[in-house]
Design a protein around this motif. Structure first.
Motif, PDB file in Angstrom:
ATOM      1  N   ALA A  45       0.829  -1.210   0.000  1.00  0.00           N
ATOM      2  CA  ALA A  45       0.000   0.000   0.000  1.00  0.00           C
ATOM      3  C   ALA A  45       0.861   1.257   0.000  1.00  0.00           C
ATOM      4  O   ALA A  45       0.563   2.244  -0.691  1.00  0.00           O
ATOM      5  CB  ALA A  45      -0.930  -0.008   1.213  1.00  0.00           C
ATOM      6  N   LEU A  83       2.145   1.875  -3.502  1.00  0.00           N
ATOM      7  CA  LEU A  83       1.142   2.511  -4.353  1.00  0.00           C
ATOM      8  C   LEU A  83       1.057   4.010  -4.068  1.00  0.00           C
ATOM      9  O   LEU A  83       0.951   4.826  -4.994  1.00  0.00           O
ATOM     10  CB  LEU A  83      -0.220   1.853  -4.134  1.00  0.00           C
ATOM     11  CG  LEU A  83      -0.344   0.378  -4.542  1.00  0.00           C
ATOM     12  CD1 LEU A  83      -1.692  -0.178  -4.108  1.00  0.00           C
ATOM     13  CD2 LEU A  83      -0.159   0.217  -6.043  1.00  0.00           C
ATOM     14  N   ASP A  84       1.126   4.379  -2.780  1.00  0.00           N
ATOM     15  CA  ASP A  84       1.071   5.793  -2.403  1.00  0.00           C
ATOM     16  C   ASP A  84       2.273   6.553  -2.959  1.00  0.00           C
ATOM     17  O   ASP A  84       2.135   7.654  -3.516  1.00  0.00           O
ATOM     18  CB  ASP A  84       1.042   5.938  -0.879  1.00  0.00           C
ATOM     19  CG  ASP A  84      -0.287   5.515  -0.269  1.00  0.00           C
ATOM     20  OD1 ASP A  84      -1.296   5.512  -1.005  1.00  0.00           O
ATOM     21  OD2 ASP A  84      -0.302   5.174   0.934  1.00  0.00           O
ATOM     22  N   GLN A 117      -3.396  -3.477 -11.174  1.00  0.00           N
ATOM     23  CA  GLN A 117      -3.463  -2.940  -9.814  1.00  0.00           C
ATOM     24  C   GLN A 117      -3.008  -1.482  -9.773  1.00  0.00           C
ATOM     25  O   GLN A 117      -3.629  -0.640  -9.110  1.00  0.00           O
ATOM     26  CB  GLN A 117      -2.600  -3.788  -8.881  1.00  0.00           C
ATOM     27  CG  GLN A 117      -2.637  -3.319  -7.425  1.00  0.00           C
ATOM     28  CD  GLN A 117      -1.711  -4.136  -6.539  1.00  0.00           C
ATOM     29  OE1 GLN A 117      -0.733  -4.709  -7.015  1.00  0.00           O
ATOM     30  NE2 GLN A 117      -2.010  -4.188  -5.247  1.00  0.00           N
ATOM     31  N   ARG A 157      -5.578   0.957 -11.348  1.00  0.00           N
ATOM     32  CA  ARG A 157      -6.678   1.212 -10.412  1.00  0.00           C
ATOM     33  C   ARG A 157      -6.220   2.103  -9.257  1.00  0.00           C
ATOM     34  O   ARG A 157      -6.910   3.061  -8.882  1.00  0.00           O
ATOM     35  CB  ARG A 157      -7.216  -0.118  -9.876  1.00  0.00           C
ATOM     36  CG  ARG A 157      -8.412   0.046  -8.940  1.00  0.00           C
ATOM     37  CD  ARG A 157      -9.030  -1.295  -8.578  1.00  0.00           C
ATOM     38  NE  ARG A 157      -8.065  -2.168  -7.902  1.00  0.00           N
ATOM     39  CZ  ARG A 157      -7.552  -3.263  -8.441  1.00  0.00           C
ATOM     40  NH1 ARG A 157      -7.907  -3.632  -9.668  1.00  0.00           N
ATOM     41  NH2 ARG A 157      -6.694  -4.008  -7.763  1.00  0.00           N
ATOM     42  N   ALA A 158      -5.030   1.802  -8.706  1.00  0.00           N
ATOM     43  CA  ALA A 158      -4.544   2.564  -7.552  1.00  0.00           C
ATOM     44  C   ALA A 158      -4.266   4.019  -7.921  1.00  0.00           C
ATOM     45  O   ALA A 158      -4.565   4.937  -7.144  1.00  0.00           O
ATOM     46  CB  ALA A 158      -3.278   1.910  -7.003  1.00  0.00           C
ATOM     47  N   GLU A 192      -7.563   5.826  -8.129  1.00  0.00           N
ATOM     48  CA  GLU A 192      -8.110   6.097  -6.799  1.00  0.00           C
ATOM     49  C   GLU A 192      -7.401   7.258  -6.115  1.00  0.00           C
ATOM     50  O   GLU A 192      -7.958   7.884  -5.211  1.00  0.00           O
ATOM     51  CB  GLU A 192      -7.990   4.843  -5.933  1.00  0.00           C
ATOM     52  CG  GLU A 192      -8.907   3.701  -6.387  1.00  0.00           C
ATOM     53  CD  GLU A 192      -8.597   2.397  -5.678  1.00  0.00           C
ATOM     54  OE1 GLU A 192      -7.548   2.344  -4.988  1.00  0.00           O
ATOM     55  OE2 GLU A 192      -9.381   1.436  -5.812  1.00  0.00           O
ATOM     56  N   ARG A 193      -6.178   7.535  -6.549  1.00  0.00           N
ATOM     57  CA  ARG A 193      -5.386   8.616  -5.939  1.00  0.00           C
ATOM     58  C   ARG A 193      -5.342   9.860  -6.818  1.00  0.00           C
ATOM     59  O   ARG A 193      -4.467  10.705  -6.684  1.00  0.00           O
ATOM     60  CB  ARG A 193      -3.966   8.102  -5.655  1.00  0.00           C
ATOM     61  CG  ARG A 193      -3.925   7.079  -4.501  1.00  0.00           C
ATOM     62  CD  ARG A 193      -2.669   6.239  -4.542  1.00  0.00           C
ATOM     63  NE  ARG A 193      -2.591   5.325  -3.400  1.00  0.00           N
ATOM     64  CZ  ARG A 193      -3.260   4.181  -3.304  1.00  0.00           C
ATOM     65  NH1 ARG A 193      -4.077   3.820  -4.293  1.00  0.00           N
ATOM     66  NH2 ARG A 193      -3.135   3.413  -2.238  1.00  0.00           N
TER      67      ARG A 193
END
Length: 747
Positions: free
Chosen positions: A607, A610-611, A642, A645-646, A649-650
């Motif tokens: 996680a 991804l950030d 992935q 999508r990530a 979302e950000r």
């Protein structure tokens, strides 16, 4: 009409907006049509150091700097366009500008004069006597990076570098300083300094740049010497003749006067224009311009003989589409052949090429009997799902083959590299055939077991009415061979292959039979360090004889020196072989550009990774980087999905790039395999941990004897991915970092 020569942008010239570029185009178009037109205001300057210099009116606020060279026979003059500047600046620059032939190497040099202030680097406008002051400078010069190999006089008297540039280069204390000087030098001088930085001998540098021992013909007057110097290979790094209005419009509107399609390094130009008595192999690292050379060469061959049938091919249809687009960018008027065997340039992926050859080659019964052992093969659109059929065969046939060998990967490679490549149709043939390059040795019982599975595979394909792509290629190669044997000719006069390191045995059999052995038959561009598919092959096994006709490019035009160092470090400790089984080396690889060190970002968990990837992408977007030039590369498709999508979302608009073209306005997310042949301004290599890179699943799926070869492909894949970045490179991971990444290679 005047003859027109365009010089690449000098570093001093300000960027022009689109409106001004349009006016530049109109000015040069008028100049080319009628240089005497009064509206051009082509005027000499009374105080100019060079009587050839002129300025011309682009509009009220901008003037062009030109050199006018008269032809003593009274033909039209030649104008060399050097650039456009604001009115007063242009006049001051022009007064101190000079066109000269370098007395050491014969290169034409356009020297834009110095302005008052700190922004412009001083340029010498005369060639001083290199002795006297220079000798004193040599004695007072402290030890430098170059001092152990060269003297200061070597740089000026043997290479012909400008004395002030030579002095700064000679004073450089380390390679990075010298590379920085090289990156800011214009034309051939920057290229020569890069060669010096990587340890090349001056004689080698002179040869690569096309310098001669008699650079200036004293029987000619100065204008004639200048026109002759324009033909020198290194001169063409800065100057190019514009042959027609369409080419001129592309140069002007393209916004890049030094675009690859116009200006080539002398070494690249040599490989574009040279004739060869047989097959020629050009190797080189990522970003060294092998593809550029292949595209230029295809065009050159077509221009020299409009009736020639030229094939330009590569590993897959996606890369082939890129080749075609680049060819048409280079020359929108290039004749593209729609059908194999027609005059012009036929561009296609090699599997499609094999299919086209087979469809046009006539009755395939004899070829099918020779390759598959039966005459009834039919050309349908059904293609065998090889992986599925091999799995079904292994489960349904009691062959007795060791479980570690009874895998789709091993069986498919054996089928292509050994059985199809050698046209094996019986067990007796297979029991005796040589298997060079195959990592696993097979006993006679093991060969019998493999053959049982091969027979079952072929039986299943016949029942399905399907053929695999390698079978299509093998059939096409054999049918072309039979046609030639029957004196029915060949489908091509010249074949050019890009990304050749990834082709397998049946590809090479096809290529050899597509064109007759002879002058300029095969041009092969490859980099064994980028081989990410299949097994290594040896060209001589397929009747492709290089016999000394092989050269290597070492100057990287894409990536910065820092990114290149990182990418090359991935290959360290591994041994690679080229297509002639020679040692492949990264020695002498160097970059024409400098930039920041790659960033290595360790993340706490998935996680967090991804950030951090999203944060970095947003940082670039905030700096107004074009989103389409930003790429996130992953090892597999699941990770690619992935990250798309990530990022969404950000708040980052990203798109997955598969077989589709890159989308404008979106960040690109793609696998490392898909990135082959592409480049981006900023790249993030994501998920570079010890599970994904090298892929643990991939290594488990191959026999122990082939593990080393599989690991080489994993190294190559990461090297390919790392070398996609032009400007900035970021590497992220969570957990344990990949063993292929060296900490000293980044920040």
């Amino acid at each position: 009409m005047a003859n027109l020569v365009i010089a690449s942008n000098t570093k001093a010239m300000k960027k022009l907006d689109k409106g001004t570029k349009d006016k530049v185009w109109a000015f040069i178009e008028k100049l080319s049509a009628d240089h005497t037109a009064s509206g051009l205001h082509i005027e000499p300057l009374n105080a100019a150091v060079d009587p050839r210099v002129r300025t011309g009116r682009v509009d009220l606020h901008f003037r062009a700097i030109l050199f006018k060279i008269d032809d003593k026979l009274g033909d039209d003059p030649t104008f060399i366009y050097m650039g456009t500047w604001p009115h007063d600046e242009a006049n001051k620059l022009a007064e101190r500008s000079r066109l000269r032939v370098n007395p050491i190497n014969g290169v034409l040099e356009g020297i834009i004069g110095e302005l008052d202030g700190e922004d412009d680097r001083k340029k010498r406008t005369v060639v001083p006597d290199p002795r006297g002051e220079l000798d004193r400078a040599i004695k007072s010069q402290p030890k430098s990076y170059l001092a152990e190999r060269f003297s200061l006089a070597d740089l000026t008297e043997r290479l012909g570098l400008e004395p002030d540039l030579a002095e700064r280069a000679y004073a450089a204390s380390d390679e990075d300083t010298l590379l920085d000087i090289a990156a800011n030098a214009v034309g051939w001088q920057g290229s020569a300094l890069l060669d010096l930085a990587t340890g090349l001998h001056i004689d080698t540098i002179r040869e690569k740049h096309g310098f001669t021992d008699s650079p200036v013909d004293d029987t000619l007057d100065e204008d004639e010497q200048i026109l002759k110097a324009l033909e020198q290979p290194a001169s063409k790094m800065q100057f190019t003749f514009v042959e027609d209005d369409e080419e001129l419009r592309r140069v002007i509107e393209g916004g890049d006067f030094a675009a690859w399609r116009t200006f080539l390094h002398p070494e690249q130009r040599k490989y574009v224009e040279q004739n060869h008595s047989g097959a020629f192999r050009l190797s080189g690292g990522a970003g060294t311009g092998k593809t550029v050379v292949a595209i230029h060469r295809a065009r050159s061959l077509a221009l020299s003989d409009p009736t020639a049938r030229i094939v330009l091919t590569t590993y897959n249809k996606t890369l082939a589409a890129d080749l075609k687009a680049a060819l048409l960018t280079l020359d929108p008027n290039a004749v593209i052949a729609d059908r194999l065997g027609e005059p012009g340039i036929y561009v296609g992926g090699i599997d499609a090429l094999g299919n086209a050859a087979l469809n046009q080659a006539g009755n395939i019964a004899d070829a099918a009997e020779n390759v598959l052992g039966y005459r009834g093969a039919e050309l349908t659109h059904n293609r065998t799902s090889a992986d599925k059929v091999w799995r079904d065969v292994v489960q349904s046939v009691s062959s007795g083959l060791d479980a570690k060998l009874a895998t789709p990967g091993f069986l498919e490679n054996e089928y292509v590299a050994v059985i199809l490549a050698n046209k094996v149709t019986t067990l007796e043939q297979y029991a005796k055939v040589a298997r060079p390059g195959r990592g696993v040795r097979l006993s006679r019982p093991q060969r019998i077991a493999v053959w049982k599975l091969v027979e079952a595979y072929r039986r299943q394909s016949r029942m399905d009415g399907s053929l695999s792509f390698p079978e299509i290629l093998a059939l096409a190669a054999e049918q072309l061979r039979l046609r030639a044997e029957a004196n029915q000719g060949f489908f091509a006069d010249h074949v050019l292959v890009d990304e050749a390191q990834d082709l397998h045995a049946t590809h090479w059999a096809l290529l050899r039979n597509l064109v007759a052995e002879g002058s300029n038959d095969l041009f092969i561009a490859e980099d064994s360090h980028q081989r990410i598919y299949g097994q290594p092959v040896v060209l001589s096994r397929f009747g492709i004889k290089i016999v000394g006709r092989a050269r290597r490019l070492t100057l990287n035009y894409r990536t910065t020196a820092q990114n290149l160092h990182f990418a090359v470090s991935i290959l360290s400790g591994a041994e690679y072989k080229d297509l002639e089984q020679g040692e492949e080396s990264t020695d002498e690889y160097r970059s024409a550009r400098l930039g920041p060190n790659p960033r290595l970002l360790e993340c706490d968990n998935a996680a967090d990774e991804l950030d951090k990837v999203a944060d970095k992408v947003r940082e670039w977007l905030g700096a107004e980087v074009d989103p389409a030039t930003i790429a996130v590369l992953t090892r597999g498709q699941t990770d690619r999905t992935q990250f798309v999508r990530a990022l969404g979302e950000r708040g980052v608009d990203a798109r997955a790039l598969d077989n589709n073209p890159a989308t404008v306005g979106h960040v690109q997310v793609l696998t490392m395999h898909r990135s082959k042949g592409m480049e981006f301004s900023r790249v993030i290599l994501a998920g570079i941990d010890d599970t994904h890179v090298p892929s643990a699943a991939t290594l488990r799926a191959v026999p122990e004897e082939e593990r080393a070869e599989a690991l080489l492909r994993e190294r190559s894949l990461l090297y390919v991915a790392a070398s996609r970045a032009r400007d900035e490179l970021v590497v992220t991971w969570s957990g344990k970092r990949s063993e292929l990444i060296h900490s000293e290679a980044g920040e």
